[in-house]
Write a protein that holds these residues in place. Structure first.
Motif, PDB file in Angstrom:
ATOM      1  N   TYR A  47       0.832  -1.198   0.000  1.00 16.34           N
ATOM      2  CA  TYR A  47       0.000   0.000   0.000  1.00 16.34           C
ATOM      3  C   TYR A  47       0.867   1.248   0.000  1.00 16.34           C
ATOM      4  N   ASN A  48       0.478   2.235  -0.842  1.00 14.62           N
ATOM      5  CA  ASN A  48       1.167   3.526  -0.812  1.00 14.62           C
ATOM      6  C   ASN A  48       0.471   4.429   0.213  1.00 14.62           C
ATOM      7  N   ASP A  49       1.089   5.554   0.524  1.00 16.73           N
ATOM      8  CA  ASP A  49       0.552   6.458   1.549  1.00 16.73           C
ATOM      9  C   ASP A  49      -0.848   6.954   1.213  1.00 16.73           C
ATOM     10  N   GLU A  53      -4.089   6.366   3.586  1.00 13.54           N
ATOM     11  CA  GLU A  53      -4.826   7.526   4.093  1.00 13.54           C
ATOM     12  C   GLU A  53      -6.293   7.469   3.672  1.00 13.54           C
ATOM     13  N   THR A  54      -6.561   7.082   2.430  1.00 11.85           N
ATOM     14  CA  THR A  54      -7.942   7.008   1.945  1.00 11.85           C
ATOM     15  C   THR A  54      -8.722   5.945   2.709  1.00 11.85           C
ATOM     16  N   LYS A  56      -8.106   4.865   5.723  1.00 10.45           N
ATOM     17  CA  LYS A  56      -8.293   5.367   7.092  1.00 10.45           C
ATOM     18  C   LYS A  56      -9.450   6.360   7.136  1.00 10.45           C
ATOM     19  N   LEU A  57      -9.494   7.274   6.171  1.00 15.28           N
ATOM     20  CA  LEU A  57     -10.578   8.258   6.139  1.00 15.28           C
ATOM     21  C   LEU A  57     -11.940   7.591   5.956  1.00 15.28           C
ATOM     22  N   ILE A  58     -12.003   6.571   5.106  1.00 18.27           N
ATOM     23  CA  ILE A  58     -13.268   5.851   4.909  1.00 18.27           C
ATOM     24  C   ILE A  58     -13.691   5.194   6.218  1.00 18.27           C
ATOM     25  N   ASN A  59     -12.758   4.520   6.880  1.00 12.20           N
ATOM     26  CA  ASN A  59     -13.097   3.870   8.148  1.00 12.20           C
ATOM     27  C   ASN A  59     -13.440   4.882   9.234  1.00 12.20           C
ATOM     28  N   ASP A  60     -12.710   5.983   9.308  1.00 12.12           N
ATOM     29  CA  ASP A  60     -13.035   7.025  10.287  1.00 12.12           C
ATOM     30  C   ASP A  60     -14.447   7.545  10.059  1.00 12.12           C
ATOM     31  N   TYR A  61     -14.809   7.753   8.796  1.00 12.26           N
ATOM     32  CA  TYR A  61     -16.155   8.228   8.474  1.00 12.26           C
ATOM     33  C   TYR A  61     -17.194   7.185   8.896  1.00 12.26           C
ATOM     34  N   LYS A 123      -6.700  15.026  -6.095  1.00  8.51           N
ATOM     35  CA  LYS A 123      -5.306  15.157  -5.672  1.00  8.51           C
ATOM     36  C   LYS A 123      -5.031  14.586  -4.281  1.00  8.51           C
ATOM     37  N   THR A 124      -6.050  14.540  -3.411  1.00  4.22           N
ATOM     38  CA  THR A 124      -5.833  14.074  -2.047  1.00  4.22           C
ATOM     39  C   THR A 124      -6.880  13.031  -1.647  1.00  4.22           C
TER      40      THR A 124
END
Length: 170
Positions: A47-49, A53-54, A56-61, A123-124
């Motif tokens: 996995y790349n950064d 990060e994506t 993690k954001l999905i799981n956090d949401y 981009k992010t």
């Protein structure tokens, strides 16, 4: 008159390009009751950064709205990466091959339900998540009754990112 038509066509082409460059779409599939149980394939995936990060954001949401965090499966991310490479090869965002991907994952993992989100040129990680959450179909997949997921973010030669996120219920 001819000049006005050229201006209209130029504006229309700009709008089409803008939509294409910042587009995404969602799709889902469910298994029939005669799904055969097969052992989970062992696949390495680095996995790349941006992917980490994506996810993690999905799981956090998901957790923030009372849903379970999804567990990542390397095999699913590998299938996502294959799809990104296919989209890059044809220079178009699509769900082409979704049925075959879904059937493959259903057989390999004994999955009962599969959803897919794709996106291009965000981009992010936060930008792509925001884009998906602002789209009804994508949001349904992110908030769906799933247990696992995989994700690939692949950058093409020009530096644009292609995203494929597959959700699975085991």
């Amino acid at each position: 008159m001819l000049m006005t038509m050229k201006k209209i066509m130029s504006v229309m082409m700009f709008v089409v390009m803008l939509i294409t460059m910042n587009s995404c779409s969602a799709d889902t599939a469910e298994a029939s009751d005669d799904t055969i149980t097969v052992a989970t394939p062992s696949t390495n995936y680095n996995y790349n950064d941006s992917e980490l990060e994506t996810m993690k954001l999905i799981n956090d949401y998901r957790v923030s709205i009372g849903l379970n965090a999804l567990q990542q499966i390397n095999y699913i991310s590998y299938k996502c990466e294959e799809h990104n490479k296919d989209m890059i090869a044809v220079n178009a965002i699509s769900h082409n091959g979704f049925v075959a991907r879904s059937e493959d994952i259903m057989k390999a993992l004994s999955a009962k339900k599969i959803g897919e989100n794709v996106a291009y040129n965000y981009k992010t990680a936060q930008a792509v998540l925001t884009g998906w959450l602002n789209s009804e179909g994508h949001k349904e997949n992110i908030e769906g009754d799933y247990t696992h997921f995989g994700l690939s973010v692949t950058t093409d030669a020009s530096g644009k990112k292609y995203y494929t996120n597959i959700f699975v219920k085991l």
